[in-house]
Design an enzyme around this catalytic site. Structure first.
Site, PDB file in Angstrom:
ATOM      1  N   ARG A 259      26.280  -8.803   8.441  1.00 48.17           N
ATOM      2  CA  ARG A 259      27.102  -8.154   9.470  1.00 48.17           C
ATOM      3  C   ARG A 259      27.777  -6.948   8.838  1.00 48.17           C
ATOM      4  O   ARG A 259      28.310  -7.020   7.729  1.00 48.17           O
ATOM      5  CB  ARG A 259      28.165  -9.096  10.013  1.00 48.17           C
TER       6      ARG A 259
ATOM      7  N   LYS B  93      28.578   1.719   1.610  1.00 51.87           N
ATOM      8  CA  LYS B  93      27.239   2.030   2.103  1.00 51.87           C
ATOM      9  C   LYS B  93      26.525   2.860   1.047  1.00 51.87           C
ATOM     10  O   LYS B  93      27.088   3.144   0.005  1.00 51.87           O
ATOM     11  CB  LYS B  93      27.291   2.755   3.449  1.00 51.87           C
TER      12      LYS B  93
ATOM     13  N   HIS C 110      23.073  -7.055  18.133  1.00 53.12           N
ATOM     14  CA  HIS C 110      23.513  -8.387  17.718  1.00 53.12           C
ATOM     15  C   HIS C 110      22.488  -9.360  18.296  1.00 53.12           C
ATOM     16  O   HIS C 110      22.745 -10.068  19.261  1.00 53.12           O
ATOM     17  CB  HIS C 110      24.922  -8.650  18.259  1.00 53.12           C
TER      18      HIS C 110
ATOM     19  N   ARG D  97      33.057 -17.098  14.632  1.00 55.27           N
ATOM     20  CA  ARG D  97      32.005 -17.826  15.330  1.00 55.27           C
ATOM     21  C   ARG D  97      30.631 -17.573  14.707  1.00 55.27           C
ATOM     22  O   ARG D  97      29.898 -18.493  14.384  1.00 55.27           O
ATOM     23  CB  ARG D  97      31.938 -17.322  16.772  1.00 55.27           C
ATOM     24  N   THR D  98      30.286 -16.297  14.573  1.00 53.16           N
ATOM     25  CA  THR D  98      28.940 -15.970  14.116  1.00 53.16           C
ATOM     26  C   THR D  98      28.710 -16.478  12.704  1.00 53.16           C
ATOM     27  O   THR D  98      27.707 -17.133  12.419  1.00 53.16           O
ATOM     28  CB  THR D  98      28.706 -14.445  14.196  1.00 53.16           C
TER      29      THR D  98
END
Lengths: 334, 173
Positions: A128, A106, A158, A78-79
């Site tokens: 994200r 990271k 978010h 969705r995002t």
């Protein structure tokens, strides 16, 4: 660890990082610390973009020539899709990069990735990441011409989800001061809940409740400005809005919950429990929905549900965020 | 300093609506009207009422179509555009308060064509001043004026509508 204010692997979360010297949005990393005026400006701009999504040609030329890069280190449908549609409807060029989830991604390796992507003359990163603070880390290290939009970082924030949620609430119930909003379920693992609580409080919501078993609540959740209910019936009573959260099994260390069936029995939103809220109570869910776990199908698909409207509104809200950020970058002589 | 010109806005609106009424007679189907935020909407509301058009007035905010976004950013108050009729094959009357560079009309035409393919577009403006930067002209004009580069003309409203002449150092309101 105090989960309400996470101390992420990526270092401190500087609150001012996302605003420029004039107080305009430079990045969007978290709702926390944003002014009410800025939130209202974002919501009003989103309302204007909602019209674009109803036109025959669902496109405006605002970000023509800009490049938006969706940088997803964690799965999302969705995002990512609505960010992509939002950017495309603003006429930006969009690149999607999915980088497999890995706790090793990271520090230095992330910076390397960043430098390479910057070298492609990208204007905005939509990020994200499974680690809290990842978007802040990237915002601290990007080139001055690049903006960062947090599309979800670990358990931290978010912000665009919270914006689209308050946008959806405002369309139906515009006076926040008179509203009682109950957020139900897995608060502990939910960056969505944290951002929603900040947004609702900034907008002056009458009462914000969190309704969950103690094992799914962050240690100092009361500090966020919420009333805690460990009894679902009391928690839902007379609510104007119920936001059910997805039970995040993938983030769960074992032992927090016996089983999904048992969770539904105690904490699931059934029609019978929904009846405890106000008759016109809105039912929301950020998706993806675990039917029969945190919400019953007949409620998720019922007349009080605005779950699909949330998805639609996500496009206009993300268009508003992108254009306001790019706009302040454009007008930023300072 | 010369006396500033005095504009009789109601008389200009009356003159525009008479000119539009004549044009409308030649349309095979009834036209729809679209006002450009904010001054153009005020003018359009008056004309729409005087002409007694059936279709509700359309509203256009061209902020998303401006050509100066990359210098200026987003206009602080963008109102949703609303075209409550089918644009395809529709004869349209586009209304603005002041025609100057022509860039607003360029943006408005681009936006209109994202809604559909109109049968025709007629431009009606209360004031046409000199200083065009694009090949755009209005078919219906309340009044034509010549101003210095340092002068601006601005419509104040919504009630009563009043045209105000400003020099640049005062115009920054």
């Amino acid at each position: 660890m105090d989960i309400a204010t996470p101390i992420p692997a990526f270092g401190p979360l500087a609150p001012d990082l996302q605003l420029d010297a004039q107080g305009r949005l430079r990045h969007l990393l978290t709702i926390e610390g944003l002014s009410r005026a800025l939130l209202m400006e974002l919501l009003d701009t989103a309302a204007s973009f909602a019209g674009v999504n109803e036109k025959a040609v669902k496109k405006v030329p605002l970000l023509r020539g800009k490049t938006v890069l969706n940088l997803f280190f964690e799965a999302s449908t969705r995002t990512r899709t609505t960010f992509e549609l939002a950017a495309k409807r603003l006429s930006a060029d969009v690149l999607n990069i999915n980088i497999g989830t890995s706790s090793a991604v990271k520090g230095e390796s992330l910076l390397d990735t960043l430098r390479n992507l910057e070298a492609m003359q990208v204007d905005m990163f939509v990020v994200r990441h499974a680690e809290s603070g990842a978007a802040h880390f990237i915002a601290r290290h990007v080139a001055p011409h690049v903006s960062v939009l947090n599309a979800g970082d670990g358990r931290h924030a978010h912000p665009t989800q919270a914006l689209l949620d308050v946008f959806t609430i405002r369309r139906h119930k515009p006076d926040f001061s008179s509203l009682c909003v109950a957020i139900v379920g897995d608060i502990l693992h939910s960056r969505v809940a944290r951002s929603q609580i900040h947004a609702l409080n900034i907008l002056g919501t009458g009462e914000v409740r969190v309704v969950a078993p103690r094992s799914l609540l962050p240690a100092s959740v009361e500090c966020l400005g919420v009333r805690v209910f460990e009894d679902i019936r009391q928690g839902l009573k007379d609510a104007d809005v119920i936001i059910t959260l997805r039970l995040q099994r993938e983030r769960m260390d074992s032992g927090l919950l016996p089983s999904e069936q048992e969770f539904y029995q105690h904490w699931g939103l059934s029609a019978e429990r929904l009846a405890l809220a106000k008759p016109d109570c809105m039912v929301m869910h950020p998706g993806p929905v675990n039917r029969g776990v945190e919400i019953d199908s007949c409620v998720a698909d019922g007349p009080q549900s605005v779950i699909l409207e949330q998805v639609t509104n996500g496009i206009a809200v993300r268009m508003a965020v992108m254009s306001l950020i790019m706009g302040s970058m454009a007008g930023g002589e300072a | 300093m010369t006396n500033p010109p005095v504009f009789d806005v109601p008389a200009l609106l009356e003159q525009m609506s008479r000119a539009l009424a004549t044009r409308i007679k030649s349309y095979p189907t009834p036209p729809a009207m679209v006002g450009i935020h904010t001054g153009g909407v005020w003018v359009a509301q008056h004309l729409h009422q005087r002409l007694g058009l059936d279709k509700p007035l359309g509203l256009l905010d061209i902020a998303f179509y401006r050509d100066d976004f990359s210098h200026m950013g987003l206009h602080p108050q963008v109102r949703p555009s609303q075209l409550p009729f089918e644009v395809d094959d529709q004869h349209l009357i586009l209304v603005d308060d002041v025609l100057y560079s022509g860039r607003t009309i360029r943006a408005a035409l681009n936006e209109l064509f994202d809604y559909g393919r109109p049968a025709s577009v007629t431009l009606a403006v209360l004031v046409a001043r000199d200083g065009r930067e694009l090949p755009i002209e209005a078919q219906v004009v309340g009044t034509q004026i010549q101003l210095l580069d340092s002068q601006h003309i601005k419509l104040r409203g919504p009630a009563p509508l009043r045209l105000e002449l400003l020099s640049t150092n005062l115009a920054a309101d």
